[in-house]
Design a protein around this motif. Structure first.
Motif, mmCIF file in Angstrom:
data_model
loop_
_atom_site.group_PDB
_atom_site.id
_atom_site.type_symbol
_atom_site.label_atom_id
_atom_site.label_comp_id
_atom_site.label_asym_id
_atom_site.label_seq_id
_atom_site.Cartn_x
_atom_site.Cartn_y
_atom_site.Cartn_z
ATOM 1 N N VAL A 91 0.845 -1.197 0.000
ATOM 2 C CA VAL A 91 0.000 0.000 0.000
ATOM 3 C C VAL A 91 0.874 1.237 0.000
ATOM 4 N N SER A 92 1.662 1.351 -1.035
ATOM 5 C CA SER A 92 2.515 2.515 -1.194
ATOM 6 C C SER A 92 1.695 3.672 -1.739
ATOM 7 N N ILE A 93 2.350 4.805 -1.913
ATOM 8 C CA ILE A 93 1.623 5.981 -2.384
ATOM 9 C C ILE A 93 1.232 5.851 -3.852
ATOM 10 N N ASP A 94 1.762 4.832 -4.539
ATOM 11 C CA ASP A 94 1.409 4.641 -5.943
ATOM 12 C C ASP A 94 0.516 3.419 -6.130
ATOM 13 N N TRP A 95 -0.361 3.151 -5.169
ATOM 14 C CA TRP A 95 -1.250 1.993 -5.204
ATOM 15 C C TRP A 95 -2.013 1.908 -6.519
ATOM 16 N N THR A 96 -2.657 2.975 -6.932
ATOM 17 C CA THR A 96 -3.474 2.947 -8.142
ATOM 18 C C THR A 96 -2.617 2.671 -9.370
ATOM 19 N N ALA A 97 -1.423 3.246 -9.422
ATOM 20 C CA ALA A 97 -0.580 3.100 -10.598
ATOM 21 C C ALA A 97 -0.013 1.700 -10.734
ATOM 22 N N ARG A 98 0.226 1.012 -9.611
ATOM 23 C CA ARG A 98 0.911 -0.271 -9.675
ATOM 24 C C ARG A 98 0.013 -1.469 -9.412
ATOM 25 N N ASN A 99 -1.162 -1.267 -8.895
ATOM 26 C CA ASN A 99 -2.074 -2.383 -8.657
ATOM 27 C C ASN A 99 -2.766 -2.737 -9.964
ATOM 28 N N ARG A 100 -2.001 -3.432 -10.830
ATOM 29 C CA ARG A 100 -2.462 -3.686 -12.193
ATOM 30 C C ARG A 100 -2.177 -5.132 -12.579
ATOM 31 N N PRO A 101 -2.881 -5.630 -13.598
ATOM 32 C CA PRO A 101 -2.668 -7.016 -14.028
ATOM 33 C C PRO A 101 -1.259 -7.306 -14.528
ATOM 34 N N ASP A 102 -0.512 -6.281 -14.938
ATOM 35 C CA ASP A 102 0.839 -6.528 -15.454
ATOM 36 C C ASP A 102 1.917 -6.337 -14.392
ATOM 37 N N TYR A 103 1.537 -6.226 -13.121
ATOM 38 C CA TYR A 103 2.514 -6.069 -12.047
ATOM 39 C C TYR A 103 3.240 -7.402 -11.846
ATOM 40 N N GLY A 104 4.558 -7.396 -11.961
ATOM 41 C CA GLY A 104 5.341 -8.621 -11.988
ATOM 42 C C GLY A 104 5.268 -9.444 -10.715
ATOM 43 N N VAL A 105 5.127 -8.794 -9.561
ATOM 44 C CA VAL A 105 5.052 -9.541 -8.306
ATOM 45 C C VAL A 105 3.818 -10.440 -8.285
ATOM 46 N N TYR A 106 2.690 -9.937 -8.801
ATOM 47 C CA TYR A 106 1.481 -10.748 -8.828
ATOM 48 C C TYR A 106 1.675 -11.982 -9.694
ATOM 49 N N GLU A 107 2.270 -11.792 -10.868
ATOM 50 C CA GLU A 107 2.518 -12.931 -11.736
ATOM 51 C C GLU A 107 3.424 -13.954 -11.050
ATOM 52 N N GLY A 108 4.471 -13.468 -10.381
ATOM 53 C CA GLY A 108 5.392 -14.367 -9.711
ATOM 54 C C GLY A 108 4.720 -15.191 -8.637
ATOM 55 N N VAL A 109 3.876 -14.559 -7.818
ATOM 56 C CA VAL A 109 3.187 -15.277 -6.744
ATOM 57 C C VAL A 109 2.190 -16.273 -7.330
ATOM 58 N N PHE A 110 1.433 -15.853 -8.332
ATOM 59 C CA PHE A 110 0.425 -16.708 -8.961
ATOM 60 C C PHE A 110 1.062 -17.975 -9.522
ATOM 61 N N LEU A 111 2.146 -17.809 -10.270
ATOM 62 C CA LEU A 111 2.791 -18.964 -10.900
ATOM 63 C C LEU A 111 3.525 -19.830 -9.879
ATOM 64 N N TRP A 112 4.055 -19.223 -8.830
ATOM 65 C CA TRP A 112 4.660 -20.000 -7.734
ATOM 66 C C TRP A 112 3.641 -20.953 -7.128
ATOM 67 N N LEU A 113 2.434 -20.463 -6.905
ATOM 68 C CA LEU A 113 1.410 -21.294 -6.282
ATOM 69 C C LEU A 113 0.969 -22.417 -7.214
ATOM 70 N N TYR A 114 0.850 -22.134 -8.515
ATOM 71 C CA TYR A 114 0.481 -23.202 -9.438
ATOM 72 C C TYR A 114 1.627 -24.182 -9.664
ATOM 73 N N GLU A 115 2.839 -23.767 -9.441
ATOM 74 C CA GLU A 115 3.951 -24.718 -9.473
ATOM 75 C C GLU A 115 3.798 -25.732 -8.347
ATOM 76 N N ILE A 116 3.386 -25.263 -7.161
ATOM 77 C CA ILE A 116 3.132 -26.174 -6.044
ATOM 78 C C ILE A 116 1.973 -27.106 -6.380
ATOM 79 N N VAL A 117 0.887 -26.543 -6.952
ATOM 80 C CA VAL A 117 -0.271 -27.361 -7.328
ATOM 81 C C VAL A 117 0.145 -28.460 -8.294
ATOM 82 N N ASN A 118 0.863 -28.092 -9.351
ATOM 83 C CA ASN A 118 1.206 -29.069 -10.372
ATOM 84 C C ASN A 118 2.170 -30.132 -9.849
ATOM 85 N N SER A 119 3.128 -29.700 -9.047
ATOM 86 C CA SER A 119 4.073 -30.660 -8.483
ATOM 87 C C SER A 119 3.362 -31.614 -7.522
#
Length: 553
Positions: A91-119
């Motif tokens: 919740v930084s001062i740029d919440w609106t600017a960075r809380n987006r579908p292309d934010y890399g941290v979200y992709e990293g967490v999402f794919l990390w969790l599906y790696e656990i699911v698949n394994s």
């Protein structure tokens, strides 16, 4: 002799089958899996790999400085970004600017969790379908070994889907491994309650099988499985079932609260509450009866994690600014202070005698020390007019802003107060075994269930057990409401619980974050931001069917 989960790179670094099939992130090569999972030792290696994946939650994401826990702990009523440009998840001062579908941290967490699911799915399929597995190799029977492997794999899958549902709501539910050879590009999002029912089925399967004491240090205990069942039933508004499973933990003397001093620093000043967070005390075999699950991060030991950087994120930058103190191991090592406790989290303590608010639990001051006091490290740099022995009190009388105390002069939790004594500056990772889940959390789930069932007196009694342990005054049933329970969770589980999940479960995330977190909270959309956006890369890879984005993105 300590038994430790072996970190197996060969399991974790799995082979990517198709760049367009992101929900099958890093699936095992089918031939490799068939060979590896042909006997008990290979399947044990697979389970060890799952646990190493789960430990990523407290490591740097992709060996970077982005912690997965930034998404689960920060950006709440308890933790705020302490300087600008430090990530939407805080919740930084740029919440609106960075809380987006292309934010890399979200992709990293999402794919990390599906790696656990698949394994997990790969192990489950092999165990359930193959008849040629050699189950010999220890004192357990073949059926006991088979069921235990299945149970461990299913609790890992439950772990991943628990995270996914809290962060994204409806998510694709996949129970088949990618090594089946099917490349799916038509994923559909499964309703969140259905996914959580699968989490419960996996946990219910595992609960009678996972032993009271984990088979290896670092694996879940039966108490951890029972705890997550209790929590899942709260998310489904079934407090009676929560109470049933929470009592399994609370009434088990094996999972007793720590009430007396013990362990490596028992002859030094301190408090019982903090002993279990000391390196050398965190594991159950080291005396920590309260632990339900402990992540293994010991340095230079097989089974230790690679980048455990909780301490660096949650320790202030006392080495710079107006303080400019020498970095020492007893001060917590090299802190980056990326996330800070909110002013509310510090003001939340309602009894000054509460051990959880003491200097042993929260760093609220430093003392200028000469070379002898800092040995073997250099003396502190003295500002003009200061003397060695002077105490510097950290100031939270005003809230964090870019210009006030955000990085250097802010109190911080000492639960990760550890650094390599040989090199507290260069070795910045917190390489010691860290409590991930403990029985006190289960007591608080029990109190929440009792409150929801209308037994407010019982809820007060349950909370008073924790407060008595920390020498805080008793409360009465007139004090109890959902906000008080959340306040008590903040006092007890500071810097431990995935606070975002707790607030989402109770419907309080937006309200309390906007009320108590001044870092970007004015840009929160209370309807949109309770869920994160599905990563754009996942949507783009779903070529045959449109994947619905969360509302507002």
């Amino acid at each position: 002799m300590k038994k430790t989960i072996i970190y197996l790179t060969g399991i974790v670094l799995l082979v990517l089958s198709c760049s367009d099939d992101l929900l099958n992130e890093n699936p095992p090569n089918v031939i490799y899996a068939e060979n590896l999972y042909s006997d008990l030792s290979g399947l044990e290696a697979g389970i060890n790999g799952l646990y190493s994946l789960m430990r990523y939650e407290r490591e740097g994401l992709n060996a970077s400085s982005s912690l997965i826990t930034d998404v689960t702990m920060s950006g709440t009523d308890m933790f705020a970004a302490n300087h600008s440009g430090n990530g939407v998840s805080r919740v930084s001062i740029d919440w609106t600017a960075r809380n987006r579908p292309d934010y890399g941290v979200y992709e990293g967490v999402f794919l990390w969790l599906y790696e656990i699911v698949n394994s997990s799915n790969e192990i489950i399929k092999n165990v359930e379908e193959r008849e040629d597995i050699d189950w010999s190799g220890n004192e357990r029977s073949e059926m006991e070994n088979k069921n235990l492997i299945l149970a461990e794999a299913k609790v890992a899958r439950a772990f991943a889907y628990r995270h996914l549902t809290y962060l994204w709501g409806d998510v694709p539910l996949n129970l088949n491994p990618s090594s089946d050879g099917l490349i799916k590009t038509d994923w559909e999002r499964t309703p969140v309650d259905q996914v959580r029912q699968q989490v419960i089925r996996d946990l219910r399967f595992a609960e009678p099988i996972i032993p009271e004491e984990a088979t290896l240090t670092g694996r879940m205990t039966k108490g951890a499985v029972q705890h997550y069942l209790a929590e899942m039933y709260l998310t489904l508004d079934r407090p009676d079932s929560t109470l049933f499973w929470a009592n399994k933990v609370v009434n088990n003397p094996a999972y007793a609260l720590i009430t007396e001093r013990y362990g490596v620093q028992v002859d030094q000043d301190g408090i019982a509450f903090m002993d279990m967070f000391k390196a050398g005390n965190t594991n159950r075999e080291e005396g920590n009866s309260e632990a339900l699950w402990v992540f293994q991060f010991k340095n230079n030991v097989l089974g230790g994690g690679e980048y455990p950087i909780m301490a660096m994120h949650h320790t202030s930058r006392y080495r710079s600014g107006d303080l400019d103190l020498t970095v020492t191991a007893d001060r917590g090592g090299y802190g980056n202070g990326r996330s800070s406790l909110t002013k509310w989290a510090l003001d939340n303590f309602d009894d000054p005698n509460d051990d959880r608010f003491s200097e042993y639990a929260i760093r609220k001051s430093f003392t200028y020390r000469d070379a002898t006091g800092n040995a073997p490290y250099p003396a502190d740099n003295l500002p003009e007019g200061a003397n060695y022995g002077d105490k510097i009190y950290l100031d939270w009388s005003e809230d964090i802003t870019d210009d006030h105390n955000g990085i250097e002069e802010w109190p911080f939790s000492r639960k990760y107060d550890w650094a390599d004594p040989v090199d507290p500056i260069g070795n910045r990772e917190s390489f010691y075994d860290q409590i991930y889940l403990r029985a006190a959390d289960t007591y608080l789930l029990k109190a929440e269930a009792e409150f929801k069932m209308g037994d407010v007196g019982a809820a007060a009694n349950t909370i008073n057990i924790l407060r008595a342990r920390s020498h805080a005054s008793n409360i009465s049933e007139s004090d109890i409401d959902i906000d008080f329970i959340l306040d008590e969770r903040a006092r007890e589980l500071m810097a431990e619980e995935p606070r975002r999940y707790t607030l989402l479960r109770t419907g309080k995330w937006a309200e309390r974050t906007m009320m108590y977190n001044n870092r970007g909270s004015n840009t929160i959309d209370p309807q949109r931001d309770i869920l994160l956006p599905i990563p754009q890369s996942v949507i783009d890879s779903n070529l045959e069917k449109e994947m619905r984005q969360n509302p507002g993105f």
